[in-house]
Design an enzyme around this catalytic site. Structure first.
Site, PDB file in Angstrom:
ATOM      1  CE  LYS A  63      -2.102  -1.323   3.807  1.00  0.00           C
ATOM      2  NZ  LYS A  63      -1.423  -2.634   3.975  1.00  0.00           N
ATOM      3  CB  THR A  64       3.649   2.344   2.208  1.00  0.00           C
ATOM      4  OG1 THR A  64       2.860   2.249   3.399  1.00  0.00           O
ATOM      5  CG2 THR A  64       4.600   3.518   2.323  1.00  0.00           C
ATOM      6  CG  ASP A 108       0.311   3.871   6.566  1.00  0.00           C
ATOM      7  OD1 ASP A 108      -0.621   3.153   6.128  1.00  0.00           O
ATOM      8  OD2 ASP A 108       1.450   3.447   6.780  1.00  0.00           O
ATOM      9  CB  THR A 157      -4.754  -3.004   8.132  1.00  0.00           C
ATOM     10  OG1 THR A 157      -4.884  -2.157   9.281  1.00  0.00           O
ATOM     11  CG2 THR A 157      -3.303  -3.003   7.690  1.00  0.00           C
ATOM     12  NE  ARG A 217       6.461  -4.088   5.823  1.00  0.00           N
ATOM     13  CZ  ARG A 217       5.311  -3.442   5.985  1.00  0.00           C
ATOM     14  NH1 ARG A 217       4.359  -3.978   6.708  1.00  0.00           N
ATOM     15  NH2 ARG A 217       5.126  -2.270   5.422  1.00  0.00           N
TER      16      ARG A 217
HETATM   17  N1  LIG Z   1       4.024  -5.414  -5.588  1.00  0.00           N
HETATM   18  C1  LIG Z   1       5.257  -5.396  -5.055  1.00  0.00           C
HETATM   19  N2  LIG Z   1       6.341  -5.662  -5.804  1.00  0.00           N
HETATM   20  C2  LIG Z   1       7.568  -5.676  -5.248  1.00  0.00           C
HETATM   21  N3  LIG Z   1       7.809  -5.443  -3.940  1.00  0.00           N
HETATM   22  C3  LIG Z   1       6.773  -5.165  -3.145  1.00  0.00           C
HETATM   23  C4  LIG Z   1       5.445  -5.117  -3.657  1.00  0.00           C
HETATM   24  N4  LIG Z   1       4.611  -4.817  -2.644  1.00  0.00           N
HETATM   25  C5  LIG Z   1       5.368  -4.680  -1.564  1.00  0.00           C
HETATM   26  N5  LIG Z   1       6.679  -4.899  -1.851  1.00  0.00           N
HETATM   27  C6  LIG Z   1       7.790  -4.899  -0.906  1.00  0.00           C
HETATM   28  O1  LIG Z   1       7.270  -5.081   0.392  1.00  0.00           O
HETATM   29  C7  LIG Z   1       7.613  -3.976   1.227  1.00  0.00           C
HETATM   30  C8  LIG Z   1       6.402  -3.612   2.039  1.00  0.00           C
HETATM   31  O2  LIG Z   1       5.456  -2.959   1.220  1.00  0.00           O
HETATM   32  P1  LIG Z   1       4.600  -1.711   1.753  1.00  0.00           P
HETATM   33  O3  LIG Z   1       4.199  -0.928   0.573  1.00  0.00           O
HETATM   34  O4  LIG Z   1       5.367  -0.991   2.805  1.00  0.00           O
HETATM   35  O5  LIG Z   1       3.361  -2.476   2.378  1.00  0.00           O
HETATM   36  P2  LIG Z   1       2.101  -1.913   3.189  1.00  0.00           P
HETATM   37  O6  LIG Z   1       2.166  -0.418   3.120  1.00  0.00           O
HETATM   38  O7  LIG Z   1       0.912  -2.492   2.505  1.00  0.00           O
HETATM   39  O8  LIG Z   1       2.248  -2.428   4.587  1.00  0.00           O
HETATM   40  C9  LIG Z   1       8.064  -2.870   0.262  1.00  0.00           C
HETATM   41  O9  LIG Z   1       9.114  -2.136   0.774  1.00  0.00           O
HETATM   42  C10 LIG Z   1       8.561  -3.609  -0.938  1.00  0.00           C
HETATM   43  O10 LIG Z   1       9.936  -3.892  -0.793  1.00  0.00           O
HETATM   44 MG   LIG Z   2       2.455   0.773   4.799  1.00  0.00          MG
END
Ligand SMILES: Nc1ncnc2c1ncn2[C@@H]1O[C@H](COP(=O)(O)OP(=O)(O)O)[C@@H](O)[C@H]1O
Ligand SMILES: [Mg+2]
Length: 330
Positions: A63-64, A108, A157, A217
């Site tokens: 998401k981030t 977030d 989430t 992650r």
């Molecule tokens: N679609 C994707 N392709 C490649 N790496 C990804 C992808 N989604 C997430 N990641 C990896 O996972 C890590 C966590 O993603 P993040 O965007 O921080 O997740 P969320 O915000 O949903 O908790 C990122 O830093 C990245 O390295």
């Molecule tokens: Mg995040």
């Protein structure tokens, strides 16, 4: 340390190091990507900012990363904050009035905004102004403050905790991010191994993918832990090494950890496999129900080890079979 804190602290810097900075590096979620890019391209053609966008899904699914990609594609500054950080009306006013024009404002955990703050946000999202109340008592008056153009990208989430009115303000789209397929995870791990300068044979990639809870992650964090293990033991990455490392970490072939096993075991022994409510489970496990519901359960549901029914959670046949195979662990 709770599972939630652990997952988070383990990987904040790793997230940044391995975060895709281009769309072609962002693996999977094809439909979400396509939709978001249309919203962005259309806005760019019109020379305006896209409408507000919301991403929801479990922790660690990208998401981030998408918020960063949206800002990069728009060549916009990104201002990042979180629903927890915006406590008072003044906090929100300070953020909004200080935005550079055409900023992507990333909030977030947006479900954590209080109702009062949400209500203050509505006019900002709808017509780009803020209603500020100046003074107190009978002399108080409202002033309308025009804001610079911005696009809000929200992430959560817990989309069900968002009020209907707030949800309806995301005209650019409300997108669910799913767990990842095995193939997508392998692509992500391969890319990360490259960035970490690791030569990881296919068996290692396969094993890490299978144990990553369908979550990028977790995949990256596990890859890094296996790398650490191999460095300390001065052994090359191999299937055997990977298995030994995972055994040491307590991560089994399903990617489940001691916390998950404790959950399943308690479910069986204290509740005979349900149906039972999340609060009762949480009490028995000395965890808060949010951790149970949003950290433990989504992946167990996906594995089909538990199910949600109108009368509560149920431990499935598959879940019981798993526990049978694992009974030596307790
Ligand atoms: N679609 C994707 N392709 C490649 N790496 C990804 C992808 N989604 C997430 N990641 C990896 O996972 C890590 C966590 O993603 P993040 O965007 O921080 O997740 P969320 O915000 O949903 O908790 C990122 O830093 C990245 O390295
Ligand atoms: Mg995040």
């Amino acid at each position: 340390m709770s599972r939630a804190t652990h997952l988070h602290s383990l990987s904040t810097s790793l997230d940044a190091a391995l975060r895709p900075s281009r769309w072609d590096e962002y693996v999977g979620q094809t439909q979400v990507k396509a939709n978001v890019r249309i919203a962005i391209d259309a806005a760019k053609k019109r020379g305006s900012m896209p409408e507000h966008i919301l991403f929801y899904g479990p922790p660690g699914v990208g998401k981030t990363t998408l918020a960063y990609l949206v800002a990069a594609t728009l060549e916009s500054p990104l201002k990042s904050t979180s629903g927890v950080a915006i406590e008072r009306a003044g906090d929100l006013a300070a953020i909004l009035t200080n935005l550079e024009p055409n900023t992507v404002l990333f909030i977030d955990e947006i479900h954590r905004l209080s109702r009062k703050i949400e209500e203050l946000l509505y006019p900002a999202l709808e017509s780009g102004h803020l209603d500020l109340i100046l003074g107190k008592g009978p002399s108080a008056r409202t002033v309308e403050l025009a804001l610079p153009p911005f696009t809000l990208v929200g992430a959560t989430t817990r989309v069900a905790d968002l009020s209907g009115p707030l949800r309806s303000r995301f005209g650019g789209g409300v997108f669910q991010l799913d767990f990842y397929s095995d193939d997508d995870l392998k692509d992500i791990i391969r890319r990360s191994a490259g960035l970490l300068n690791l030569s990881a044979p296919k068996e290692v990639i396969d094993r890490i993918a299978a144990r990553s809870r369908a979550t990028p992650r977790v995949a990256n964090a596990l890859l890094k832990r296996v790398r650490d293990f191999s460095e300390v033991h001065e052994r090359a990455l191999s299937a055997t090494l990977c298995d030994e490392a995972c055994e040491l970490f307590g991560i089994d072939v399903f990617g489940l950890t001691k916390d998950d096993r404790r959950y399943l075991h308690t479910f069986l022994t204290s509740f005979r496999g349900g149906p039972t409510g999340v609060r009762a489970l949480a009490a028995a496990l000395h965890e808060d129900s949010d951790t149970i519901e949003y950290i433990y359960e989504p992946y167990l549901l996906r594995l089909g080890f538990i199910e949600r029914s109108p009368r509560g959670r149920i431990l499935t046949h598959k879940g019981r079979e798993y526990l049978d195979g694992k009974s030596s662990l307790f």
